[in-house]
Design a protein around this motif. Structure first.
Motif, PDB file in Angstrom:
ATOM      1  N   MET A   1       0.814  -1.217   0.000  1.00 30.62           N
ATOM      2  CA  MET A   1       0.000   0.000   0.000  1.00 30.62           C
ATOM      3  C   MET A   1       0.848   1.268   0.000  1.00 30.62           C
ATOM      4  O   MET A   1       0.360   2.349   0.314  1.00 30.62           O
ATOM      5  N   LEU A   2       2.106   1.140  -0.374  1.00 23.28           N
ATOM      6  CA  LEU A   2       2.968   2.321  -0.400  1.00 23.28           C
ATOM      7  C   LEU A   2       2.492   3.333  -1.436  1.00 23.28           C
ATOM      8  O   LEU A   2       1.901   2.981  -2.452  1.00 23.28           O
ATOM      9  N   ASN A   3       2.806   4.591  -1.174  1.00 24.42           N
ATOM     10  CA  ASN A   3       2.499   5.671  -2.104  1.00 24.42           C
ATOM     11  C   ASN A   3       3.699   5.869  -3.034  1.00 24.42           C
ATOM     12  O   ASN A   3       4.814   6.085  -2.551  1.00 24.42           O
ATOM     13  N   PRO A   4       3.518   5.798  -4.355  1.00 24.97           N
ATOM     14  CA  PRO A   4       4.646   5.999  -5.271  1.00 24.97           C
ATOM     15  C   PRO A   4       5.385   7.320  -5.045  1.00 24.97           C
ATOM     16  O   PRO A   4       6.600   7.404  -5.272  1.00 24.97           O
ATOM     17  N   LYS A   5       4.653   8.335  -4.577  1.00 29.20           N
ATOM     18  CA  LYS A   5       5.297   9.636  -4.333  1.00 29.20           C
ATOM     19  C   LYS A   5       6.360   9.529  -3.242  1.00 29.20           C
ATOM     20  O   LYS A   5       7.339  10.281  -3.240  1.00 29.20           O
ATOM     21  N   ASP A   6       6.173   8.606  -2.298  1.00 26.01           N
ATOM     22  CA  ASP A   6       7.156   8.423  -1.233  1.00 26.01           C
ATOM     23  C   ASP A   6       8.453   7.832  -1.778  1.00 26.01           C
ATOM     24  O   ASP A   6       9.541   8.150  -1.301  1.00 26.01           O
ATOM     25  N   ILE A   7       8.342   6.971  -2.774  1.00 28.29           N
ATOM     26  CA  ILE A   7       9.531   6.419  -3.433  1.00 28.29           C
ATOM     27  C   ILE A   7      10.303   7.550  -4.108  1.00 28.29           C
ATOM     28  O   ILE A   7      11.532   7.645  -3.992  1.00 28.29           O
TER      29      ILE A   7
ATOM     30  N   SER B   1       0.939   6.041   4.231  1.00 32.07           N
ATOM     31  CA  SER B   1       0.066   5.025   3.612  1.00 32.07           C
ATOM     32  C   SER B   1       0.596   3.615   3.810  1.00 32.07           C
ATOM     33  O   SER B   1       0.122   2.676   3.204  1.00 32.07           O
ATOM     34  N   SER B   2       1.598   3.471   4.666  1.00 32.18           N
ATOM     35  CA  SER B   2       2.238   2.168   4.855  1.00 32.18           C
ATOM     36  C   SER B   2       1.375   1.231   5.696  1.00 32.18           C
ATOM     37  O   SER B   2       0.811   1.627   6.705  1.00 32.18           O
ATOM     38  N   LEU B   3       1.271  -0.008   5.239  1.00 38.06           N
ATOM     39  CA  LEU B   3       0.620  -1.063   6.021  1.00 38.06           C
ATOM     40  C   LEU B   3       1.273  -2.374   5.604  1.00 38.06           C
ATOM     41  O   LEU B   3       1.019  -2.892   4.523  1.00 38.06           O
ATOM     42  N   ALA B   4       2.158  -2.880   6.456  1.00 35.72           N
ATOM     43  CA  ALA B   4       2.979  -4.035   6.088  1.00 35.72           C
ATOM     44  C   ALA B   4       2.279  -5.350   6.365  1.00 35.72           C
ATOM     45  O   ALA B   4       1.434  -5.456   7.257  1.00 35.72           O
ATOM     46  N   VAL B   5       2.651  -6.370   5.580  1.00 33.61           N
ATOM     47  CA  VAL B   5       2.203  -7.740   5.815  1.00 33.61           C
ATOM     48  C   VAL B   5       3.356  -8.471   6.499  1.00 33.61           C
ATOM     49  O   VAL B   5       4.324  -8.878   5.856  1.00 33.61           O
TER      50      VAL B   5
ATOM     51  N   SER C   1      -2.023 -13.266   9.073  1.00 31.18           N
ATOM     52  CA  SER C   1      -3.232 -12.556   9.510  1.00 31.18           C
ATOM     53  C   SER C   1      -3.296 -11.123   8.990  1.00 31.18           C
ATOM     54  O   SER C   1      -4.377 -10.516   8.966  1.00 31.18           O
ATOM     55  N   ASP C   2      -2.164 -10.577   8.562  1.00 30.75           N
ATOM     56  CA  ASP C   2      -2.145  -9.200   8.054  1.00 30.75           C
ATOM     57  C   ASP C   2      -2.725  -9.088   6.647  1.00 30.75           C
ATOM     58  O   ASP C   2      -3.081  -7.991   6.210  1.00 30.75           O
ATOM     59  N   VAL C   3      -2.815 -10.207   5.934  1.00 34.40           N
ATOM     60  CA  VAL C   3      -3.328 -10.173   4.562  1.00 34.40           C
ATOM     61  C   VAL C   3      -4.745  -9.614   4.533  1.00 34.40           C
ATOM     62  O   VAL C   3      -5.078  -8.735   3.738  1.00 34.40           O
ATOM     63  N   GLU C   4      -5.586 -10.102   5.435  1.00 32.77           N
ATOM     64  CA  GLU C   4      -6.977  -9.644   5.476  1.00 32.77           C
ATOM     65  C   GLU C   4      -7.052  -8.149   5.796  1.00 32.77           C
ATOM     66  O   GLU C   4      -7.876  -7.421   5.220  1.00 32.77           O
ATOM     67  N   LYS C   5      -6.189  -7.680   6.696  1.00 32.30           N
ATOM     68  CA  LYS C   5      -6.184  -6.248   7.049  1.00 32.30           C
ATOM     69  C   LYS C   5      -5.856  -5.394   5.833  1.00 32.30           C
ATOM     70  O   LYS C   5      -6.482  -4.356   5.589  1.00 32.30           O
ATOM     71  N   VAL C   6      -4.853  -5.827   5.069  1.00 37.53           N
ATOM     72  CA  VAL C   6      -4.454  -5.077   3.876  1.00 37.53           C
ATOM     73  C   VAL C   6      -5.554  -5.116   2.819  1.00 37.53           C
ATOM     74  O   VAL C   6      -5.866  -4.101   2.186  1.00 37.53           O
ATOM     75  N   GLU C   7      -6.168  -6.288   2.643  1.00 31.04           N
ATOM     76  CA  GLU C   7      -7.247  -6.394   1.658  1.00 31.04           C
ATOM     77  C   GLU C   7      -8.409  -5.479   2.027  1.00 31.04           C
ATOM     78  O   GLU C   7      -8.980  -4.802   1.154  1.00 31.04           O
ATOM     79  N   ASN C   8      -8.754  -5.420   3.303  1.00 33.60           N
ATOM     80  CA  ASN C   8      -9.836  -4.535   3.737  1.00 33.60           C
ATOM     81  C   ASN C   8      -9.478  -3.072   3.498  1.00 33.60           C
ATOM     82  O   ASN C   8     -10.322  -2.281   3.067  1.00 33.60           O
ATOM     83  N   ALA C   9      -8.217  -2.731   3.766  1.00 32.07           N
ATOM     84  CA  ALA C   9      -7.774  -1.354   3.559  1.00 32.07           C
ATOM     85  C   ALA C   9      -7.793  -0.989   2.076  1.00 32.07           C
ATOM     86  O   ALA C   9      -8.162   0.137   1.705  1.00 32.07           O
ATOM     87  N   LEU C  10      -7.404  -1.925   1.223  1.00 33.16           N
ATOM     88  CA  LEU C  10      -7.434  -1.677  -0.223  1.00 33.16           C
ATOM     89  C   LEU C  10      -8.867  -1.504  -0.727  1.00 33.16           C
ATOM     90  O   LEU C  10      -9.139  -0.665  -1.588  1.00 33.16           O
TER      91      LEU C  10
ATOM     92  N   LEU D   1     -11.391  -0.330   1.009  1.00 27.03           N
ATOM     93  CA  LEU D   1     -11.840   0.994   1.447  1.00 27.03           C
ATOM     94  C   LEU D   1     -11.247   2.097   0.574  1.00 27.03           C
ATOM     95  O   LEU D   1     -11.897   3.102   0.290  1.00 27.03           O
ATOM     96  N   LYS D   2     -10.029   1.872   0.146  1.00 22.64           N
ATOM     97  CA  LYS D   2      -9.327   2.868  -0.676  1.00 22.64           C
ATOM     98  C   LYS D   2     -10.013   3.059  -2.041  1.00 22.64           C
ATOM     99  O   LYS D   2      -9.983   4.141  -2.620  1.00 22.64           O
TER     100      LYS D   2
END
Length: 247
Positions: A102-108, A225-229, A233-242, A244-245
């Motif tokens: 979920m990184l922001n390309p602008k941060d790169i 915008s960082s949310l690491a796996v 169990s973090d996969v579901e959290k990231v999928e939910n965040a995506l 919502l996005k």
């Protein structure tokens, strides 16, 4: 020689989550999601995956991205980047963690720009810890900086500590965002050590090795915008965040 490359270190044998780079995030392998983020920042021709596993290499190439095989014996992702740098030459290497879909390309781009302006420093991202994140979670490296945003220390413990637990005011906790800016010489200095530094070993935070190499680490604010796996169990959290996005 390339000017700036984005490199995603990806190993299959993660102790907490084997096969993590190939974990499906809403139907797309996680490493490919990160490739797309890097591509949007630096271009497809400058997007690389550094891996030690043929399964990851084949999946990356199947999606049209470039992958480079590296040693199975790399101590950390930054050691893997040093292996990569000996094969692909560039002025600046931006290391993007493969478990941050979920990184922001602008941060790169911000890290790359800051590194270009501060070639004597290592550059790393940071942001405020999220409202729903626990500062005591050992999977989240916490960051302390001075008034120049130079790294003082990074820990899996909640830092700064609080002596008076009754105190209502809490610190503004910062967490690491795993985007780094390196030069070839930075990586050479790091990768030729062949062993982990003392604090790096205890904390399992590779950036701490630079403390023993007399290299300043400059931390820059990212978009948050960082949310690491870190584990399954973090996969579901990231999928939910995506989801919502995209609403």
């Amino acid at each position: 020689m390339k000017d700036i490359v984005g490199v995603i270190p990806a190993r299959y044998k993660s102790s907490r989550f084997p096969g993590k780079p190939l974990a499906m995030i809403l139907g797309v392998p996680m490493v490919i999601r990160v490739c797309r983020i890097v591509e949007s920042a630096l271009g497809k021709e400058n997007t690389f995956v550094a891996t030690d596993d043929e399964r990851i290499l084949r999946e990356v190439e199947r999606h049209g991205y470039q992958a480079v095989m590296t040693s199975e014996n790399c101590l950390t992702g930054t050691d893997r980047l040093w292996d990569f740098a000996q094969q692909i030459k560039a002025n600046i290497y931006v290391n993007i963690q493969g478990d941050e879909p979920m990184l922001n390309p602008k941060d790169i781009l911000s890290v790359a720009k800051c590194k270009k302006e501060n070639m004597d420093f290592i550059v790393n991202g940071m942001c405020d810890i999220g409202k729903n994140e626990d500062p005591c979670n050992i999977n989240i490296p916490k960051v302390l900086v001075n008034n120049k945003n130079e790294l003082i220390y990074m820990s899996r413990l909640a830092i700064p500590g609080i002596k008076d637990l009754k105190r209502k005011e809490k610190p503004n906790y910062k967490k690491q965002v795993c985007i780094y800016g390196f030069s070839y010489e930075d990586l050479k200095k790091f990768g030729t050590q062949k062993f982990k530094a003392t604090y790096e070993k205890y904390e399992d935070i590779e950036i701490l090795r630079f403390f023993d190499l007399d290299t300043t680490v400059k931390m820059i604010e990212t978009s948050g915008s960082s949310l690491a796996v870190d584990e399954q169990s973090d996969v579901e959290k990231v999928e939910n965040a995506l989801r919502l996005k995209t609403l």
